[in-house]
Each structure stands twice: as structure tokens, then as C-alpha cells.
Design a protein around this motif. Sequence first.
Motif, PDB file in Angstrom:
ATOM      1  N   ASP A   4      27.423  37.793  51.958  1.00  0.00           N
ATOM      2  CA  ASP A   4      27.368  39.237  51.699  1.00  0.00           C
ATOM      3  C   ASP A   4      28.144  39.601  50.442  1.00  0.00           C
ATOM      4  OD1 ASP A   4      25.935  39.436  53.978  1.00  0.00           O
ATOM      5  OD2 ASP A   4      27.592  40.172  55.226  1.00  0.00           O
ATOM      6  N   ALA A   5      29.242  38.870  50.202  1.00  0.00           N
ATOM      7  CA  ALA A   5      30.058  39.174  49.023  1.00  0.00           C
ATOM      8  C   ALA A   5      29.693  38.258  47.858  1.00  0.00           C
ATOM      9  CB  ALA A   5      31.538  39.002  49.369  1.00  0.00           C
ATOM     10  N   LEU A   6      29.576  36.961  48.132  1.00  0.00           N
ATOM     11  CA  LEU A   6      29.482  35.990  47.037  1.00  0.00           C
ATOM     12  C   LEU A   6      28.113  35.992  46.361  1.00  0.00           C
ATOM     13  CD1 LEU A   6      31.521  33.029  48.597  1.00  0.00           C
ATOM     14  CD2 LEU A   6      32.312  35.061  47.377  1.00  0.00           C
ATOM     15  N   SER A   7      27.073  36.398  47.073  1.00  0.00           N
ATOM     16  CA  SER A   7      25.730  36.390  46.468  1.00  0.00           C
ATOM     17  C   SER A   7      25.632  37.447  45.370  1.00  0.00           C
ATOM     18  CB  SER A   7      24.670  36.650  47.533  1.00  0.00           C
ATOM     19  OG  SER A   7      24.879  37.921  48.110  1.00  0.00           O
ATOM     20  N   ARG A   8      26.566  38.390  45.309  1.00  0.00           N
ATOM     21  CA  ARG A   8      26.514  39.455  44.295  1.00  0.00           C
ATOM     22  C   ARG A   8      27.314  39.100  43.052  1.00  0.00           C
ATOM     23  NH1 ARG A   8      25.689  44.467  47.642  1.00  0.00           N
ATOM     24  NH2 ARG A   8      25.226  43.608  49.681  1.00  0.00           N
ATOM     25  N   LEU A   9      27.964  37.938  43.065  1.00  0.00           N
ATOM     26  CA  LEU A   9      28.834  37.560  41.933  1.00  0.00           C
ATOM     27  C   LEU A   9      28.128  36.538  41.039  1.00  0.00           C
ATOM     28  CD1 LEU A   9      32.200  37.281  43.915  1.00  0.00           C
ATOM     29  CD2 LEU A   9      31.218  39.250  42.734  1.00  0.00           C
ATOM     30  N   PRO A  10      28.582  36.388  39.785  1.00  0.00           N
ATOM     31  CA  PRO A  10      27.951  35.408  38.884  1.00  0.00           C
ATOM     32  C   PRO A  10      27.929  34.017  39.521  1.00  0.00           C
ATOM     33  CG  PRO A  10      29.525  36.755  37.688  1.00  0.00           C
ATOM     34  CD  PRO A  10      29.700  37.103  39.135  1.00  0.00           C
ATOM     35  N   ALA A  11      26.793  33.348  39.388  1.00  0.00           N
ATOM     36  CA  ALA A  11      26.599  32.089  40.108  1.00  0.00           C
ATOM     37  C   ALA A  11      27.236  30.899  39.401  1.00  0.00           C
ATOM     38  CB  ALA A  11      25.106  31.844  40.289  1.00  0.00           C
ATOM     39  N   ASP A  12      27.577  29.918  40.187  1.00  0.00           N
ATOM     40  CA  ASP A  12      28.066  28.641  39.688  1.00  0.00           C
ATOM     41  C   ASP A  12      27.431  27.585  40.584  1.00  0.00           C
ATOM     42  OD1 ASP A  12      29.453  26.735  38.355  1.00  0.00           O
ATOM     43  OD2 ASP A  12      31.447  27.413  38.918  1.00  0.00           O
ATOM     44  N   ASN A  13      27.636  26.303  40.239  1.00  0.00           N
ATOM     45  CA  ASN A  13      26.967  25.283  41.044  1.00  0.00           C
ATOM     46  C   ASN A  13      27.929  24.472  41.905  1.00  0.00           C
ATOM     47  OD1 ASN A  13      28.236  23.938  39.061  1.00  0.00           O
ATOM     48  ND2 ASN A  13      26.451  22.843  38.266  1.00  0.00           N
ATOM     49  N   GLU A  57      30.376  28.376  44.719  1.00  0.00           N
ATOM     50  CA  GLU A  57      29.146  28.708  43.989  1.00  0.00           C
ATOM     51  C   GLU A  57      29.239  30.086  43.341  1.00  0.00           C
ATOM     52  OE1 GLU A  57      25.483  26.931  45.917  1.00  0.00           O
ATOM     53  OE2 GLU A  57      26.971  26.792  47.513  1.00  0.00           O
ATOM     54  N   VAL A  58      30.464  30.397  42.922  1.00  0.00           N
ATOM     55  CA  VAL A  58      30.742  31.640  42.198  1.00  0.00           C
ATOM     56  C   VAL A  58      31.493  31.265  40.929  1.00  0.00           C
ATOM     57  CG1 VAL A  58      32.170  33.722  42.207  1.00  0.00           C
ATOM     58  CG2 VAL A  58      30.866  33.112  44.246  1.00  0.00           C
ATOM     59  N   ALA A 115      33.236  36.474  36.927  1.00  0.00           N
ATOM     60  CA  ALA A 115      33.301  37.592  37.875  1.00  0.00           C
ATOM     61  C   ALA A 115      34.454  38.524  37.518  1.00  0.00           C
ATOM     62  CB  ALA A 115      33.455  37.071  39.301  1.00  0.00           C
ATOM     63  N   LEU A 116      35.576  37.921  37.114  1.00  0.00           N
ATOM     64  CA  LEU A 116      36.770  38.703  36.762  1.00  0.00           C
ATOM     65  C   LEU A 116      36.600  39.355  35.392  1.00  0.00           C
ATOM     66  CD1 LEU A 116      39.723  39.277  37.704  1.00  0.00           C
ATOM     67  CD2 LEU A 116      40.406  37.269  36.412  1.00  0.00           C
ATOM     68  N   GLU A 117      36.206  38.557  34.406  1.00  0.00           N
ATOM     69  CA  GLU A 117      36.142  39.071  33.030  1.00  0.00           C
ATOM     70  C   GLU A 117      35.051  40.131  32.864  1.00  0.00           C
ATOM     71  OE1 GLU A 117      35.847  35.657  30.445  1.00  0.00           O
ATOM     72  OE2 GLU A 117      38.045  35.540  30.290  1.00  0.00           O
ATOM     73  N   ASN A 118      33.959  39.990  33.592  1.00  0.00           N
ATOM     74  CA  ASN A 118      32.861  40.954  33.446  1.00  0.00           C
ATOM     75  C   ASN A 118      32.949  42.105  34.445  1.00  0.00           C
ATOM     76  OD1 ASN A 118      32.060  39.219  31.468  1.00  0.00           O
ATOM     77  ND2 ASN A 118      30.313  38.378  32.583  1.00  0.00           N
ATOM     78  N   GLY A 119      34.049  42.182  35.171  1.00  0.00           N
ATOM     79  CA  GLY A 119      34.285  43.346  36.023  1.00  0.00           C
ATOM     80  C   GLY A 119      33.514  43.381  37.331  1.00  0.00           C
ATOM     81  N   TYR A 120      32.940  42.243  37.738  1.00  0.00           N
ATOM     82  CA  TYR A 120      32.288  42.218  39.057  1.00  0.00           C
ATOM     83  C   TYR A 120      33.315  42.427  40.161  1.00  0.00           C
ATOM     84  CZ  TYR A 120      27.993  40.313  37.009  1.00  0.00           C
ATOM     85  OH  TYR A 120      26.851  40.128  36.285  1.00  0.00           O
ATOM     86  N   ILE A 121      34.509  41.864  39.927  1.00  0.00           N
ATOM     87  CA  ILE A 121      35.606  42.058  40.880  1.00  0.00           C
ATOM     88  C   ILE A 121      36.825  42.540  40.097  1.00  0.00           C
ATOM     89  CG2 ILE A 121      34.852  40.374  42.601  1.00  0.00           C
ATOM     90  CD1 ILE A 121      36.808  38.370  41.312  1.00  0.00           C
ATOM     91  N   ARG A 122      37.685  43.296  40.760  1.00  0.00           N
ATOM     92  CA  ARG A 122      38.934  43.721  40.126  1.00  0.00           C
ATOM     93  C   ARG A 122      40.097  43.436  41.074  1.00  0.00           C
ATOM     94  NH1 ARG A 122      39.551  49.181  38.802  1.00  0.00           N
ATOM     95  NH2 ARG A 122      37.888  49.786  40.225  1.00  0.00           N
ATOM     96  N   PRO A 123      40.400  42.145  41.268  1.00  0.00           N
ATOM     97  CA  PRO A 123      41.476  41.804  42.206  1.00  0.00           C
ATOM     98  C   PRO A 123      42.823  42.312  41.694  1.00  0.00           C
ATOM     99  CG  PRO A 123      40.766  39.867  40.979  1.00  0.00           C
ATOM    100  CD  PRO A 123      39.816  40.967  40.621  1.00  0.00           C
TER     101      PRO A 123
END
Lengths: 182, 119
Positions: A53-62, A66-67, A72-80
Motif C-alpha cells: 500500500d505504501a511502497l508501490s507508490r514510491l520510485p522503484a528499485d530492484n 524494491e524502493v 523517494a527522499l530527494e524527489n519529495g515522495y516522502i518527507r521523513p
Amino acid sequence: MYKRLTAWTRYTLWLVCTVFLLPVLAGDWLPLKIDQLHDPDNPALGLLQNPGDALSRLPADNAGNEVDWIRALENGYIRPRSELHGDKQVEILDSDILMNKTGSIPRVRFPHKPHTQWLDCENCHEKLFKSQAGATPITMGKILEGEYCGVCHGAVAFPLTECNRCHSVPWEDEASVQAGVP
Amino acid sequence: MMSLLISVLVPYGPGLAEYADVVLNRESDKAGVRPVIFPHWFHRVRYQCRVCHSELGFEMRAGANLVTMQDITDGQFCGACHDGEIAWSTENCDLCHSALPGTAAGIRGGHETLGPGNW
């Protein structure tokens, strides 16, 4: 063709397909209920967020979660947050360390920037790594045993299967530079 | 139905857990409650590593932190957030104590290497 197979062969085929295809069909992130770690009989399980539910919305990795956590941090997907209460400005160090003792495989470029985006200096210095470049006896064996970089990489940060991400500076590069070849 | 089939047929074991899930089971099984699962992925979406591993004092090694329920209710470790204000309070036992009984402590999840995953 399929009908000519014996019942056992058909069953085996079905079993193989099921075992290998179902995890794929179920998505990369298994729901907690079937991850074989959470107790499916726990009455509160439905209240917990499923990884997908959370990780599928973040930039993918292999690898790993897989995030791509850095993107995710630099492009503002998350703001921890950087602290428990409030959100202090953190100290980012944009400086790379080149590690040369890698034999014939590409050298390691350690970028301080993405590390300081998540961690304080004290998390690594002076306990895990001496501040002076070259003063820490890092070996791949120790890393695989969970020391040095292996404290995080292989446990929570991208895993040690991703050789090229650290061993990213080919020796030919320097030879080319020294020879004046662009 | 699919859940049932997967759980019966897929022989991968705890490798199916999400990368970097930590199981805490120093006391849980002995006390007759489910072991705790700490999901790194959930927490790092919300807090940078430094918050727990610097500000709250968690050592960066599974098994190196002696965390008791008393500490938590006193506001230490998990209790710094799990106080009913920032995150759910300790009355919600089942939300943290959620692992299959008997699960060994340590770092879980796929993609593990021979080192940290086996502490």
C-alpha cells in the motif's frame, strides 16, 4: 497434448506453475497476512498497513524493499522527519570518498550525501569508521559478516547483491584520464 | 483462496517477509505473547534513520538493544513515539506483538546476505 499427459504429470505441472506464478501474481510486496512472519490469527492484523500500500507508490528499485529510497527522499515522495519533535535542518556533507584497495574490480565511490540525508555523522564516526580516509581496515569479508558497510547494507539499506552500486569506478577511467583520452 | 494456496505451497519461509523487518523475541515467547515485528519500511517513510538510531539511542544492530516493556511505558525506545500521542500506545499489544509464536529474533526479509540477516 495436455490431455495425453498422465494425471500425475498434470498435477506436477499445475503445482510448479502455482508455486512460481502465484507470488508474481500476488505482487512484489506480500500482504502481512501471508508473509509467513505475521500471525494470520492475530485479530489486529487488519489494522496494520500492508507494505504494498505504501511502497508501490514510491520510485522503484530492484532490490531490498524494491524502493529507491534516495529518489523517494530527494524527489519529495516522502518527507521523513529529522527529529522526533520538530524538523531540524540536517547537516548534509556532499563529499565522495574513493576506495582504491579493490584489486582488479572497480573501485568504491562512497558518497557522503545520501548517507547524511538519512544519518547523523555520529552514526558512523568514529565507532564504525574513522574520519580519516584510509584509516579503517574495511574488507569485503567483514562487510559480508555484517561489519562496516554491512551494518546497514544487507540488513536495511540496499543489499550486498548490488556490487556495482558501490564498486562503481572502473580502473580504466583513471587510465583514460591520465592518458588524456576523453 | 490465493492467500491459502500461497501459504501452503510456497516453501520460502520467512524470506517472504519485507526486507529489514526485525523480529524482537528476547522476552515475548517466554512471557506467552507473540514476538514483536518492527517494520523498517514503515518507519523510514515517516522518520529518518537518525531519529531512532541517534536521538532515541537504538544501536544499529539487531539484538544489541535491550528493550523492555517497562522502558517503553517509561517513554524510552519505542515508547518515545508509541505513547498514544504520536503513535498508538502500549495498550494495543497485538499491533506490535504480531509475529507467529516461536519466530526467532533477528533481521528478516528477502535479499538478505549471510551476515546481518543471520545475527
